[in-house]
Design a protein around this motif. Structure first.
Motif, short mmCIF file in Angstrom:
data_model
loop_
_atom_site.label_atom_id
_atom_site.label_comp_id
_atom_site.label_asym_id
_atom_site.label_seq_id
_atom_site.Cartn_x
_atom_site.Cartn_y
_atom_site.Cartn_z
N LEU A 181 0.73 -1.26 -0.03
CA LEU A 181 0.11 -0.07 -0.10
C LEU A 181 0.71 1.19 -0.09
O LEU A 181 1.53 1.30 0.97
CB LEU A 181 -0.95 0.06 1.33
CG LEU A 181 -1.52 1.12 1.54
CD1 LEU A 181 -2.69 1.40 0.33
CD2 LEU A 181 -2.55 1.24 2.77
N LEU A 183 1.25 5.34 0.04
CA LEU A 183 0.53 6.40 0.16
C LEU A 183 1.31 7.87 0.26
O LEU A 183 2.57 7.69 1.07
CB LEU A 183 -0.18 6.63 1.61
CG LEU A 183 -1.29 5.28 2.03
CD1 LEU A 183 -1.65 5.33 3.27
CD2 LEU A 183 -2.38 5.27 0.90
N HIS A 222 -1.83 1.92 -4.87
CA HIS A 222 -1.12 3.09 -4.97
C HIS A 222 -1.87 4.41 -5.01
O HIS A 222 -2.64 4.61 -5.78
CB HIS A 222 -0.17 3.04 -6.12
CG HIS A 222 0.97 4.07 -6.06
ND1 HIS A 222 2.11 3.74 -6.86
CD2 HIS A 222 0.96 5.33 -5.51
CE1 HIS A 222 2.88 4.86 -6.55
NE2 HIS A 222 2.14 5.94 -5.78
N TYR A 261 -5.95 -0.78 4.80
CA TYR A 261 -5.17 -0.77 6.16
C TYR A 261 -5.38 -2.43 6.58
O TYR A 261 -4.25 -3.05 6.95
CB TYR A 261 -5.67 0.08 7.01
CG TYR A 261 -5.01 1.55 6.95
CD1 TYR A 261 -3.70 1.65 6.26
CD2 TYR A 261 -5.52 2.66 7.28
CE1 TYR A 261 -2.93 3.09 6.07
CE2 TYR A 261 -5.19 3.79 7.27
CZ TYR A 261 -3.69 3.91 6.75
OH TYR A 261 -3.09 5.36 6.81
N THR A 264 -3.37 -5.17 4.28
CA THR A 264 -2.09 -4.65 3.67
C THR A 264 -0.97 -5.38 4.36
O THR A 264 -0.97 -5.62 5.80
CB THR A 264 -1.80 -3.15 3.94
OG1 THR A 264 -2.85 -2.57 3.19
CG2 THR A 264 -0.60 -2.81 3.63
N LEU A 267 3.31 -1.03 4.16
CA LEU A 267 2.95 0.23 3.92
C LEU A 267 4.07 0.96 3.56
O LEU A 267 5.25 0.87 4.46
CB LEU A 267 2.09 0.82 5.03
CG LEU A 267 1.90 2.29 4.97
CD1 LEU A 267 0.89 2.72 3.95
CD2 LEU A 267 1.62 2.96 6.11
N SER A 269 4.97 4.97 2.93
CA SER A 269 4.45 6.38 2.97
C SER A 269 5.15 7.45 3.51
O SER A 269 6.27 7.36 3.60
CB SER A 269 3.26 6.56 4.09
OG SER A 269 3.56 6.20 5.37
N THR A 275 -0.80 9.89 9.00
CA THR A 275 -0.68 8.42 8.37
C THR A 275 0.13 7.60 9.52
O THR A 275 -0.04 6.44 9.63
CB THR A 275 0.39 8.78 7.16
OG1 THR A 275 -0.26 9.55 6.35
CG2 THR A 275 0.54 7.48 6.68
N SER A 279 -1.35 4.23 11.11
CA SER A 279 -0.49 2.96 10.66
C SER A 279 -0.33 2.14 11.82
O SER A 279 -0.03 0.82 11.93
CB SER A 279 0.86 3.30 9.73
OG SER A 279 1.63 3.95 10.83
N SER A 286 5.93 -0.73 8.24
CA SER A 286 5.66 0.61 7.66
C SER A 286 7.19 1.16 7.27
O SER A 286 7.98 0.81 7.98
CB SER A 286 5.32 1.67 8.60
OG SER A 286 3.91 1.15 9.03
#
Length: 366
Positions: A181, A183, A222, A261, A264, A267, A269, A275, A279, A286
């Motif tokens: 994912l 962001l 995306h 979320y 996933t 992530l 980002s 964010t 997360s 992440s």
């Protein structure tokens, strides 16, 4: 009935926490009348967001990082916005004002303070912006997310709660639907989009021997921003011709993030407060790519604090895309590395929602 003003801001990082606070207040106390106030100079559309409360907009312009001409315009606009705030407070007799950190919080909070209204500030970044540094001098409490923030505020006023997030349903599934994912914030990020396209191409080359058509997929969601949506979509379509196992979805902006979320694996980002806080409510990995020139370098410092707590991995804009590719692959396929981060997240996942903690404290004082 208690009357509360919640001041939002120009970006999703200020708007979503405000919505979260409003939802928590109404859940905890039905006898609360809420009014949203925001700048008329928005960087994000509100039409698709469910505010559920009346919204009033006033004029407001940021000050820091602007040219001399824009700073002069900002000061003139500040005077105008204070007058507008006073008119607003004449009509809506607020018992409390809650600011989410945007510059528009300053005139509303200042006007409220001079009328004896209780002022509360929410600071999501490790290094606070100018508005909250000023508001801290006369507000009752500042709700912070990072220990680093305490050095900029009166310590007795600080309460560490984390940043309020949207009221997502935290669900877990052993079968993840999305490998990646991506962001770029509410406005998207050209730099992040470019880095991720190079990294994805590299990843696909490395895993292509194990994933063939009909025998597994590699799935990406995306969020690109408005300007890059078409070009990013075309790039993925080109990659799919070479790697048929690639599945992808692109969005200019995602309003139903909880759907992604909760399904996933990794992530990638920016390192904005909103964010990051969102997360932390989900058991995925992440990788934070902080904006190189963010105000006061706050995104980098946000990412550093999370990295020190083993809650995220940092990748700098200046680092090679091949390094980013390896970090993603390690999280996806190296159980020894990924388990370290999941263990660190367990306490966060069981903590009380930041919005509820903030509302508890505010309602106590009214």
């Amino acid at each position: 009935m208690k009357r509360i003003i919640i001041v939002l801001g120009a970006t999703g990082g200020h708007i979503f926490p405000g919505i979260s606070i409003a939802d928590a207040l109404r859940t905890m106390n039905k006898e609360v009348d809420i009014l949203f106030v925001n700048t008329s100079n928005l960087n994000i559309g509100l039409s698709e967001l469910k505010l559920n409360h009346k919204l009033v907009q006033i004029d407001s312009l940021g000050f820091k990082g602007k040219s001399i001409m824009l700073k002069a315009k900002s000061l003139f606009t500040l005077i105008k916005s204070i007058i507008q705030s006073n008119q607003l407070l004449n009509e809506f007799k607020a018992d409390a004002i809650i600011g989410t950190g945007g510059f528009v919080s300053l005139p509303v909070s200042l006007s409220g303070y001079l009328r004896g209204v209780k002022i509360f500030a929410i600071e999501g970044n490790s290094v606070p912006g100018l508005a909250n540094r000023i508001i801290a001098k006369f507000c009752k409490n500042i709700f912070i997310s990072f220990e680093e923030s305490r050095k900029y505020f009166p310590r007795k006023k600080c309460i560490e709660t984390g940043y309020p997030t949207r009221n997502f349903s935290v669900t877990t599934s052993k079968k993840k639907m999305y490998d990646l994912l991506i962001l770029g914030g509410s406005q998207g990020s050209k730099i992040l989009n470019s880095k991720m396209l190079f990294a994805v191409e590299n990843i696909l080359e490395k895993i292509s021997g194990n994933l063939t058509k009909g025998n597994g997929t590699f799935s990406i969601v995306h969020q690109t921003g408005i300007e890059d949506r078409k070009s990013v979509d075309n790039s993925y379509a080109t990659l799919k011709k070479k790697h048929p196992f690639l599945e992808f979805e692109t969005f200019e902006f995602i309003t139903n993030l909880e759907d992604f979320y909760s399904s996933t694996r990794v992530l990638v980002s920016r390192a904005g407060a909103s964010t990051i806080s969102e997360s932390l409510r989900f058991p995925f990995f992440s990788i934070l790519i902080p904006i190189k020139d963010s105000t006061n370098n706050h995104q980098h410092l946000n990412a550093v604090e999370l990295s020190n707590k083993n809650l995220a991995e940092i990748h700098l804009e200046s680092q090679e895309n091949s390094v980013l590719c390896n970090k993603i692959i390690n999280f996806l396929y190296n159980d020894e590395i990924s388990s370290v981060y999941l263990k660190s997240k367990q306490k966060i996942l069981t903590d009380k929602n930041p919005a509820e903690q903030i509302c508890d404290k505010i309602l106590e004082t009214l």
